[in-house]
Design a protein around this motif. Sequence first.
Motif, PDB file in Angstrom:
ATOM      1  N   PHE A 651       0.865  -1.176   0.000  1.00  0.00           N
ATOM      2  CA  PHE A 651       0.000   0.000   0.000  1.00  0.00           C
ATOM      3  C   PHE A 651       0.901   1.226   0.000  1.00  0.00           C
ATOM      4  N   GLU A 653       1.271   5.008   0.392  1.00  0.00           N
ATOM      5  CA  GLU A 653       0.554   6.157   0.970  1.00  0.00           C
ATOM      6  C   GLU A 653       0.989   7.422   0.214  1.00  0.00           C
ATOM      7  N   ALA A 658      -4.873   8.766   0.294  1.00  0.00           N
ATOM      8  CA  ALA A 658      -4.349   7.482   0.769  1.00  0.00           C
ATOM      9  C   ALA A 658      -4.142   7.509   2.278  1.00  0.00           C
ATOM     10  N   ARG A 662      -6.086   4.993   5.032  1.00  0.00           N
ATOM     11  CA  ARG A 662      -5.347   4.168   6.005  1.00  0.00           C
ATOM     12  C   ARG A 662      -5.820   4.459   7.428  1.00  0.00           C
ATOM     13  N   GLU A 663      -6.020   5.734   7.727  1.00  0.00           N
ATOM     14  CA  GLU A 663      -6.488   6.122   9.067  1.00  0.00           C
ATOM     15  C   GLU A 663      -7.896   5.582   9.334  1.00  0.00           C
ATOM     16  N   ASN A 666      -7.820   1.853  10.160  1.00  0.00           N
ATOM     17  CA  ASN A 666      -7.375   1.606  11.530  1.00  0.00           C
ATOM     18  C   ASN A 666      -8.479   1.911  12.535  1.00  0.00           C
ATOM     19  N   MET A 690      -8.644   1.481  -1.113  1.00  0.00           N
ATOM     20  CA  MET A 690      -7.191   1.483  -0.934  1.00  0.00           C
ATOM     21  C   MET A 690      -6.477   0.765  -2.076  1.00  0.00           C
ATOM     22  N   THR A 694      -2.515   0.380  -4.256  1.00  0.00           N
ATOM     23  CA  THR A 694      -1.851  -0.877  -3.924  1.00  0.00           C
ATOM     24  C   THR A 694      -1.257  -1.519  -5.175  1.00  0.00           C
ATOM     25  N   GLU A 711       0.900  -3.566   8.820  1.00  0.00           N
ATOM     26  CA  GLU A 711      -0.256  -3.021   9.529  1.00  0.00           C
ATOM     27  C   GLU A 711      -1.537  -3.645   9.001  1.00  0.00           C
ATOM     28  N   ASN A 712      -2.275  -4.328   9.878  1.00  0.00           N
ATOM     29  CA  ASN A 712      -3.538  -4.973   9.492  1.00  0.00           C
ATOM     30  C   ASN A 712      -3.354  -5.917   8.299  1.00  0.00           C
ATOM     31  N   VAL A 716       2.978  -1.423   4.266  1.00  0.00           N
ATOM     32  CA  VAL A 716       2.675  -0.014   4.006  1.00  0.00           C
ATOM     33  C   VAL A 716       3.955   0.773   3.748  1.00  0.00           C
ATOM     34  N   PRO A 718       4.816   4.325   4.075  1.00  0.00           N
ATOM     35  CA  PRO A 718       4.230   5.564   4.610  1.00  0.00           C
ATOM     36  C   PRO A 718       4.653   6.787   3.801  1.00  0.00           C
TER      37      PRO A 718
END
Length: 741
Positions: A651, A653, A658, A662-663, A666, A690, A694, A711-712, A716, A718
Amino acid sequence: MLDGLKSHPDRLLVDHLIGTSKRAQEKAQRIDWQTFGIEKGRALKLVHLCCLSHDFAKASRDFQDYINAPSQGVHVSHAPLSALVTYHVLRKNGFDVKHSAFGYFIVRHHHGEFSDFGFIQENREKIERQFFSIPSDFKKWFENSVSISLDFSIESLLNEIEKQIDSLCFFTDFSFKDYLLLQTLSSILISSDREDAALKDLTITISKKLTIEMLEKYISQLPSGGLINEMRKKFNDHIKQNLRHVDSNILSITAPTGIGKTLANLRVALSMTDENTLIVYALPFINIIDQTLDTIYRVLSGVEFDSTTVLPYHHLADPSYEDPLYEQQSIQNILIEGWHSQIVVTTFVSLFESLFTNKKVPFFHKLLNSVIVLDEVQSIPHKYWKPLAELFEEMAKFNCKIVLSTATQPMIVEKTKELVTDKFELNRTKLHFHREISFSDFKRVAEEEAKKSLDKNEKLLIVLNTIRESKEVYEALRTSISKEKLCYLSSNVIPKHRFERTRRIKQTKSAMVCVSTQVVEAGVDVSFDKVIRDEAPFDSILQVAGRCNRNYTSSLGDVHVYKVIEDERKRSFSSYIYDTLLLDITREILNQGQIEERNFPDLSKKYFTNIKKRANIDKENLSQLVKSLSFEKIGSSFHLIDKKYSTASLFIEYDKRAMKLREELNQTLKDSKMEKFEKIARVAKLLRQMAMYTIEVPILREKLEGALIVENGLLVVPHDNLRYWYNDEIGFQRSEEVMMF
């Protein structure tokens, strides 16, 4: 006690069983059961009894403790006991062993993937405890509803079922029809089960707003004059005329690229539908789905519609719904996954991996009352031709129509009704086949041709076979050409940028050079003055040739094909991507050096004839797996996209959008107060959104986990670290600076 039993936190068990049965009955009414060899009344009863029995074990004490206090109770599977009861109920109601076993099997797996067909060993003591904890008043209600008595011991019933199903599997030669029946029964049950749980008593309304009259109006307003426009008009009239004499459920449309096959496909589909028909428009690649959707949206211009009329279905799609009744994400998820729409536009992967699968497919039953358009059908790998042909031929015995549409018709199905009976000859391109060339020399050729094209104010397309090859060619051109005159396309670039760049190519009238991998090939409605391509199988070469002089703006566009050889390993780049046999056949039939478009049809026929003679068209033995109902093996064997190397999903960002997605993901996952089905649907929607950021990169995931955020379940990149991992022009770049291996 009946009023206290729940199937879901907000649904009473009895209401759920009745509601599921009601929805299933409505679906079953539309199926041609006679073709399955079942009288319609008996089929409706079979469906009804399976639905009433599918959650029988939810009445048990353990399940009720769990549903009333999920955080305290222990979840106990209700499928094993419910499946045994289903078999008993069906046998006592006069159904034969096969249909009773099918009922047992679909109920046993209505909350999981199919195993290979057969009896499943269970924990007998646990099932017996479950059975004896069922309240007597529920048992009485159930016995009255299914017209039998539950007068059996678990031990004897298990022994009987095991013996009869084992005997059935040993002595029965199953068929594609049996496979379709099992998938259809399962689809009716699980779609009705999910709909009742999420929708309760809400009725789904499909907006069938796309009509043949709208299509006629749209076509009448298209530009006229000029050779290509006149040819398109003639082609449209020809298809319209031939639709009056259709006597087959498997049709083919074979015509040159750019002549108007999308509109012809829509005409055929709309001409063959009734109020219960689903239209499925399938294409090989996501990048051409938007193009097809855009055509459909233009046909619908001036009409208010949403995804209950046209549903884009793939991992990048973000369907929308206007009706306030559908504003909940959990309800929208039911509409999307159940293909509740007039027309679904999807990928070959989504469609075929729903036909050959061990997973639950809520829309499968709809396919028996559908028109399935397979656009760019030549993209189907030859190793699946035989099982697909057998499945198509079996589905066509029902109320399913299949349209095979392409410029280069492969020989998947032997007998089809060809709708193009006149010769529509276009001569827009000439293929030039060159000998082997080193990669270093090829880059010099690319630079020379790029400069020539820009000097002539022309558009040049260069198509390479690998991402590494394409990046190196782009970087070589970048040393002497400004980025404003260049464009780069590959799966190395996030989908958001690929779509933006494709739009730019279509809108740009001035000179430019596009360097691309195969993502630009089939169906993309772009036109270049000249094309250079690394060697590929014949059908791929013809597809990229369809991007040259597409609109007949010059007399003859040139397509140059080279066999590019690595400098170090002395191996062709094509050998990393394509089947050796396909490359060999291509070289054999294309030894003349130069070929014009008017000769493409004859050579295409020769190419596919050779494939059918020399290649294994059922390499995975899928036909036999289907006939033996070996679902697990089917699920592991059928992969339309054959990955030759390991990949990792990243992913990126890239921008504020994006970062926001992501926020939101979460926050949604952390929200303990959100209802279960709403959370599942919300997460699914966010992941679809998303997906525009990707990419799949050819690297082992383990090699990136130490350098990137995990993450999840996602890797990612960032926003703060973009400069190390993502280049605005060529996409993903592996940063040695931050990787310690």
